[in-house]
Scaffold this motif. Structure first.
Motif: not given
Lengths: 250, 250
Positions: B45-50
């Protein structure tokens, strides 16, 4: 400052080994003040796990590896040592040191219990920008064993040469390596056989004092001497003065 | 499961971009449940920083680098994105997924704003042991710039091929790439020039939708297609069903 030094804080110095991850925050604050008074950059700090991580590593048998379905101990052990790392970083930042924690689980890779890779270029760049990296004994993924424990002392051995560190000091809760109650002033590959060194009485999955000396002798053979001294001597070490501890040299 | 997939959670999906690091924990819990129902391993899983990291990165001008004396923004930005990462990991672990967060600041190294190194063998070993690595957009040390911002999309581009991931999906708060209000079903290097794609209206130091598509087109040219879809379609993506989003292929 142009010279670079490495300071290891022993796990038993910054935690109370009798409890479960009992961080000694008062002592950490004092150590951070001692460091900040002497210098605020050009230092790489490594710390042991003490009571944060050793019990978990033992409970999950990470000293013998990890197989599929046994991965649960990796996160739990890493979480415990990361909590200690956060405490060390916070104490240093409180004193105005630009400290940033770096986890070996993220940065390194091992085989047969020994590091075979650890990104060093980012550490080098951090040091150049005035950041103080704070690295710690950790669980690390291992090619042949699944996972293993990499001690702070193994990290010293691996990183010191690669980062061109001029001096390496290890702050412990004893004044140096003890042989029949006396501090041994110098240990070399030739004299190590003659010493009677006790093993640690605490939970330690990394080999205790004998394991530490073995790492430091390897480091000495790579051209980098080190010194083991009492934590109260950190100001002396940082100032380049005699610490009356044990020097490990060739 | 023997196949491996990569799921990207857009930063605007898991945070409220109007606030300062406002993690949307309810939505995260729902996403974690959706994932756990479909599979508990074989996923990276990769997520952005928002809103956790973008404002800090902009305030400290990390999009243009970092020089000695300007290192303060590195720790602050990393701290913000790490807090979000801890929230994502906690939501996944709550659903019984053996999630472990991995920070690009620790594992990677960049030059000129582009990753040139990222330890992958530990990620590979984690996947083999049933661990779900959770990686995120982060500040990364940079050889020429001091430091830079590496987006979740750049991480996808760098990691997907090296980790032999068969499918790559990006969950966003829109149903796909929009051109004059309509979802574009397929984008290829040949069709990208004909599209009118708006830029993100939020604070985004990583290039918005155009930057995302550029990374995914590079990935497609390396042989790995990807799909951008609405977050509600995660169950479809994980099950291998049509997501009615935008596929980026060659």
């Amino acid at each position: 400052m142009s010279d670079r030094i490495m300071l290891k804080l022993g796990g038993s110095v910054i935690t109370d080994k009798s409890g479960d991850c009992a961080i000694d925050r008062d002592r950490l604050s004092g150590i951070a003040r001692d460091i900040a008074r002497a210098r605020k950059d050009g230092i790489l700090i490594v710390h042991g796990a003490g009571s944060c991580g050793h019990p978990e590593a033992k409970r999950y048998h990470l000293d013998t590896g990890a197989a599929p379905g046994q991965a649960g101990g990796i996160a739990v052990t890493h979480h415990a040592v990361s909590a200690l790392n956060a405490g060390v970083v916070a104490a240093l930042r409180q004193e105005g040191i630009e400290a940033v924690g770096i986890h070996p689980l993220h940065a390194g890779y091992a085989d047969g219990g020994r590091l075979v890779a650890f990104e060093c270029r980012h550490l080098d760049q951090m040091l150049a920008l005035g950041i103080v990296p704070v690295i710690h004994g950790d669980v690390v993924m291992d090619r042949s064993r699944g996972a293993c424990i990499v001690s702070g002392d193994q990290l010293i051995r691996f990183l010191a040469g690669r980062l061109s560190l001029q001096r390496v000091g290890l702050a412990t809760d004893v004044p140096g390596v003890l042989d029949r109650g006396m501090v041994v002033p110098v240990i070399t590959p030739a004299t190590i056989q003659t010493l009677q060194i006790g093993s640690s009485t605490h939970t330690d999955v990394t080999g205790g004092m004998r394991g530490k000396i073995a790492e430091l002798l390897e480091l000495a053979e790579a051209g980098i001497g080190s010194e083991i001294f009492h934590v109260s001597r950190i100001p002396d070490f940082l100032a380049g003065r005699d610490c009356n501890g044990t020097r490990i040299i060739t």
